[in-house]
Design a protein around this motif. Structure first.
Motif, PDB file in Angstrom:
ATOM      1  N   LYS A   1     -10.412   7.644  25.057  1.00 25.63           N
ATOM      2  CA  LYS A   1     -10.112   8.973  24.733  1.00 25.63           C
ATOM      3  C   LYS A   1      -9.030   9.166  23.757  1.00 25.63           C
ATOM      4  O   LYS A   1      -8.123   8.792  23.776  1.00 25.63           O
ATOM      5  N   PRO A   2      -9.501  10.534  23.007  1.00 28.61           N
ATOM      6  CA  PRO A   2      -8.179  10.799  22.036  1.00 28.61           C
ATOM      7  C   PRO A   2      -6.919  10.885  22.357  1.00 28.61           C
ATOM      8  O   PRO A   2      -6.008  10.507  21.786  1.00 28.61           O
ATOM      9  N   GLU A   3      -6.737  11.393  23.710  1.00 34.41           N
ATOM     10  CA  GLU A   3      -5.164  11.720  24.304  1.00 34.41           C
ATOM     11  C   GLU A   3      -4.727  10.235  25.022  1.00 34.41           C
ATOM     12  O   GLU A   3      -3.477  10.257  25.383  1.00 34.41           O
ATOM     13  N   HIS A   4      -5.345   9.268  24.847  1.00 38.73           N
ATOM     14  CA  HIS A   4      -4.771   7.995  25.199  1.00 38.73           C
ATOM     15  C   HIS A   4      -3.753   7.451  24.143  1.00 38.73           C
ATOM     16  O   HIS A   4      -3.952   7.885  23.092  1.00 38.73           O
ATOM     17  N   GLU A   5      -2.933   7.022  24.651  1.00 42.74           N
ATOM     18  CA  GLU A   5      -1.422   6.560  23.799  1.00 42.74           C
ATOM     19  C   GLU A   5      -1.892   5.595  22.984  1.00 42.74           C
ATOM     20  O   GLU A   5      -1.197   5.740  21.731  1.00 42.74           O
ATOM     21  N   ALA A   6      -2.835   4.813  23.055  1.00 40.94           N
ATOM     22  CA  ALA A   6      -3.213   3.791  21.998  1.00 40.94           C
ATOM     23  C   ALA A   6      -3.913   4.590  21.007  1.00 40.94           C
ATOM     24  O   ALA A   6      -3.823   4.424  19.630  1.00 40.94           O
ATOM     25  N   GLU A   7      -4.834   5.497  21.266  1.00 44.16           N
ATOM     26  CA  GLU A   7      -5.634   6.165  20.172  1.00 44.16           C
ATOM     27  C   GLU A   7      -4.809   7.232  19.483  1.00 44.16           C
ATOM     28  O   GLU A   7      -5.077   7.315  18.421  1.00 44.16           O
ATOM     29  N   LYS A   8      -3.792   7.648  20.158  1.00 46.76           N
ATOM     30  CA  LYS A   8      -2.750   8.642  19.429  1.00 46.76           C
ATOM     31  C   LYS A   8      -1.936   7.996  18.414  1.00 46.76           C
ATOM     32  O   LYS A   8      -1.853   8.331  17.344  1.00 46.76           O
ATOM     33  N   LEU A   9      -1.739   6.540  18.540  1.00 47.33           N
ATOM     34  CA  LEU A   9      -1.048   5.785  17.519  1.00 47.33           C
ATOM     35  C   LEU A   9      -2.032   5.206  16.681  1.00 47.33           C
ATOM     36  O   LEU A   9      -1.417   5.340  15.433  1.00 47.33           O
ATOM     37  N   ILE A  10      -3.202   4.974  16.781  1.00 48.43           N
ATOM     38  CA  ILE A  10      -4.125   4.603  16.032  1.00 48.43           C
ATOM     39  C   ILE A  10      -4.534   5.812  14.903  1.00 48.43           C
ATOM     40  O   ILE A  10      -4.455   5.561  13.601  1.00 48.43           O
ATOM     41  N   PHE A  11      -4.229   6.995  15.449  1.00 52.82           N
ATOM     42  CA  PHE A  11      -4.534   8.211  14.800  1.00 52.82           C
ATOM     43  C   PHE A  11      -3.544   8.302  13.686  1.00 52.82           C
ATOM     44  O   PHE A  11      -3.836   8.369  12.545  1.00 52.82           O
ATOM     45  N   LYS A  12      -2.248   8.188  13.817  1.00 54.53           N
ATOM     46  CA  LYS A  12      -1.197   8.282  13.209  1.00 54.53           C
ATOM     47  C   LYS A  12      -1.098   7.289  12.021  1.00 54.53           C
ATOM     48  O   LYS A  12      -0.987   7.739  10.913  1.00 54.53           O
ATOM     49  N   HIS A  13      -1.618   6.075  12.234  1.00 56.04           N
ATOM     50  CA  HIS A  13      -1.894   4.964  11.420  1.00 56.04           C
ATOM     51  C   HIS A  13      -2.891   5.242  10.210  1.00 56.04           C
ATOM     52  O   HIS A  13      -2.780   5.002   9.303  1.00 56.04           O
ATOM     53  N   VAL A  14      -4.093   5.463  10.934  1.00 59.16           N
ATOM     54  CA  VAL A  14      -5.107   6.139  10.140  1.00 59.16           C
ATOM     55  C   VAL A  14      -4.655   6.964   8.904  1.00 59.16           C
ATOM     56  O   VAL A  14      -5.154   7.020   7.735  1.00 59.16           O
ATOM     57  N   ALA A  15      -4.042   7.943   9.613  1.00 66.14           N
ATOM     58  CA  ALA A  15      -3.789   9.120   8.541  1.00 66.14           C
ATOM     59  C   ALA A  15      -2.636   8.393   7.548  1.00 66.14           C
ATOM     60  O   ALA A  15      -2.694   8.778   6.225  1.00 66.14           O
ATOM     61  N   MET A  16      -1.690   7.600   7.791  1.00 65.89           N
ATOM     62  CA  MET A  16      -0.949   7.077   7.093  1.00 65.89           C
ATOM     63  C   MET A  16      -1.567   6.266   5.775  1.00 65.89           C
ATOM     64  O   MET A  16      -1.128   6.269   4.766  1.00 65.89           O
ATOM     65  N   ALA A  17      -2.367   5.471   6.345  1.00 66.44           N
ATOM     66  CA  ALA A  17      -3.219   4.524   5.500  1.00 66.44           C
ATOM     67  C   ALA A  17      -4.051   5.414   4.392  1.00 66.44           C
ATOM     68  O   ALA A  17      -3.881   4.863   3.257  1.00 66.44           O
ATOM     69  N   ALA A  18      -4.638   6.244   4.828  1.00 68.24           N
ATOM     70  CA  ALA A  18      -5.523   7.195   4.013  1.00 68.24           C
ATOM     71  C   ALA A  18      -4.397   8.302   3.327  1.00 68.24           C
ATOM     72  O   ALA A  18      -4.996   8.869   2.302  1.00 68.24           O
ATOM     73  N   LYS A  19      -3.288   8.339   3.594  1.00 68.92           N
ATOM     74  CA  LYS A  19      -2.381   9.435   2.918  1.00 68.92           C
ATOM     75  C   LYS A  19      -2.995  10.752   2.978  1.00 68.92           C
ATOM     76  O   LYS A  19      -3.036  11.555   2.102  1.00 68.92           O
ATOM     77  N   VAL A  20      -3.544  11.160   4.417  1.00 63.21           N
ATOM     78  CA  VAL A  20      -3.725  12.308   5.003  1.00 63.21           C
ATOM     79  C   VAL A  20      -2.907  12.969   5.878  1.00 63.21           C
ATOM     80  O   VAL A  20      -2.455  12.181   6.785  1.00 63.21           O
ATOM     81  N   PRO A  21      -2.202  13.982   5.570  1.00 61.22           N
ATOM     82  CA  PRO A  21      -1.667  14.982   6.665  1.00 61.22           C
ATOM     83  C   PRO A  21      -2.067  14.765   7.923  1.00 61.22           C
ATOM     84  O   PRO A  21      -3.452  15.024   8.190  1.00 61.22           O
ATOM     85  N   GLU A  22      -1.392  14.569   9.149  1.00 63.72           N
ATOM     86  CA  GLU A  22      -1.807  14.182  10.361  1.00 63.72           C
ATOM     87  C   GLU A  22      -2.619  15.708  10.892  1.00 63.72           C
ATOM     88  O   GLU A  22      -3.658  15.587  11.573  1.00 63.72           O
ATOM     89  N   ASP A  23      -2.146  16.826  10.329  1.00 60.24           N
ATOM     90  CA  ASP A  23      -2.711  17.990  10.759  1.00 60.24           C
ATOM     91  C   ASP A  23      -3.946  18.471   9.927  1.00 60.24           C
ATOM     92  O   ASP A  23      -4.621  19.257  10.191  1.00 60.24           O
ATOM     93  N   LYS A  24      -4.183  17.686   8.964  1.00 60.07           N
ATOM     94  CA  LYS A  24      -5.478  17.752   8.191  1.00 60.07           C
ATOM     95  C   LYS A  24      -6.565  16.589   8.370  1.00 60.07           C
ATOM     96  O   LYS A  24      -7.608  16.790   8.014  1.00 60.07           O
ATOM     97  N   LEU A  25      -6.098  15.594   9.432  1.00 60.57           N
ATOM     98  CA  LEU A  25      -7.242  14.653   9.837  1.00 60.57           C
ATOM     99  C   LEU A  25      -7.901  15.048  11.082  1.00 60.57           C
ATOM    100  O   LEU A  25      -7.174  15.317  11.914  1.00 60.57           O
ATOM    101  N   GLU A  26      -9.184  15.220  10.973  1.00 63.59           N
ATOM    102  CA  GLU A  26      -9.881  15.760  12.098  1.00 63.59           C
ATOM    103  C   GLU A  26     -10.694  14.516  12.611  1.00 63.59           C
ATOM    104  O   GLU A  26     -10.614  13.441  11.932  1.00 63.59           O
ATOM    105  N   ILE A  27     -11.154  14.714  13.998  1.00 61.15           N
ATOM    106  CA  ILE A  27     -11.929  13.587  14.840  1.00 61.15           C
ATOM    107  C   ILE A  27     -12.951  14.219  15.380  1.00 61.15           C
ATOM    108  O   ILE A  27     -13.211  15.594  15.614  1.00 61.15           O
ATOM    109  N   GLY A  28     -14.064  13.230  15.435  1.00 65.37           N
ATOM    110  CA  GLY A  28     -15.184  13.444  16.285  1.00 65.37           C
ATOM    111  C   GLY A  28     -15.314  12.313  17.505  1.00 65.37           C
ATOM    112  O   GLY A  28     -14.197  11.581  17.401  1.00 65.37           O
ATOM    113  N   ILE A  29     -16.361  12.102  18.044  1.00 67.35           N
ATOM    114  CA  ILE A  29     -16.554  10.789  18.680  1.00 67.35           C
ATOM    115  C   ILE A  29     -17.552  10.151  18.081  1.00 67.35           C
ATOM    116  O   ILE A  29     -18.816  10.489  17.964  1.00 67.35           O
TER     117      ILE A  29
END
Length: 261
Positions: free
Chosen positions: A156-184
């Protein structure tokens, strides 16, 4: 607008037309070649797996659970469900001290046609470990355990592991976190929606970590790149293009297909 990149013909006539968009980017973020719209946003599916593993590798997960370079390769794989892939995933789960029933990626038949036919012939059961994303799911489970949070609900997106992964994907791709969208994704976990350009930039940085401005993540990025380069069959599977490319180039080029689920 996507451009025509391939024609399939039959008896001298065009039968199928394939359009595509291509972005070739260097570590500095410069577009050095493109086809179509290099900044077209799309879902970054299994090709995002190397970057989803960053927090686990950076925070000492490999050392904590005594995982090898080959096991790291399967953690970022879209494997074909061959016997070595299944054995590697099961070995990782054993090191984590969990049963394979914890995998929440769903059951999927092996992508490898020979393995699929053998299992049908022998009346073998398809299991979550055969799912091409079972390595990624094992990595997320490992990250959850390492963080000391419940494994339950790790997709689930709200799981602590997924939230941490989200931040790292944004960092790796140099996308602001508020601009990185998700689906399933098809395997149940969050999948990322961002421009093709940023995906290419992340891979440019991964290919040459010393030039990629990774900061404290340079060692982790290097470990992931080297695992993919050293074990391309583990990352992919027999007879696939993402195995052929690193084999032909002797590891100079790594390849990662988006999975098709």
């Amino acid at each position: 607008m996507s451009e025509i990149v391939l024609h399939y013909t039959r008896a001298g006539h065009i039968e199928n037309i394939h359009r595509g968009d291509v972005a070739a980017v260097n570590c500095s973020g410069e577009i050095i070649h493109s086809v179509g719209n290099a900044k077209l946003p799309m879902f970054w599916r299994s090709a995002a797996k190397p970057f989803q593993a960053l927090p686990f590798v950076k925070n000492g997960g490999l050392e904590k659970y005594n995982l090898s370079q080959e096991e790291l390769a399967v953690l970022v794989s879209s494997h074909s469900g061959e016997d070595n892939h299944v054995a590697l995933v099961r070995g990782i789960l054993k090191k984590l001290g969990v049963d394979e029933s914890v995998l929440d990626c769903g059951v999927l038949r092996p992508l490898n046609s020979k393995v699929f036919k053998r299992m049908i012939k022998n009346d073998e059961e398809f299991l979550p470990v055969h799912n091409q994303c079972s390595g990624k799911h094992s990595q997320i489970i490992a990250l959850a355990i390492m963080l000391g949070v419940p494994v339950e609900g790790y997709v689930k997106p709200e799981h602590e592991a997924e939230k941490l992964i989200f931040k790292h994907v944004a960092m790796a791709a140099k996308v602001p976190e508020d601009k990185l969208e998700i689906g399933i994704d098809g395997c149940g976990v969050p999948v990322f929606y961002l421009p093709l350009y940023n995906m290419a930039l992340a891979y440019a940085r991964l290919s040459t970590p010393k030039l990629g401005d990774w900061g404290d993540y340079e060692v982790a990025a290097t470990k992931i790149r080297d695992a993919m380069s050293s074990y391309p069959q583990v990352v992919s599977g027999t007879g696939r293009i993402d195995l052929s490319v690193p084999e032909i180039t002797k590891g100079r080029i790594i390849a990662k297909i988006p999975s098709n689920k």
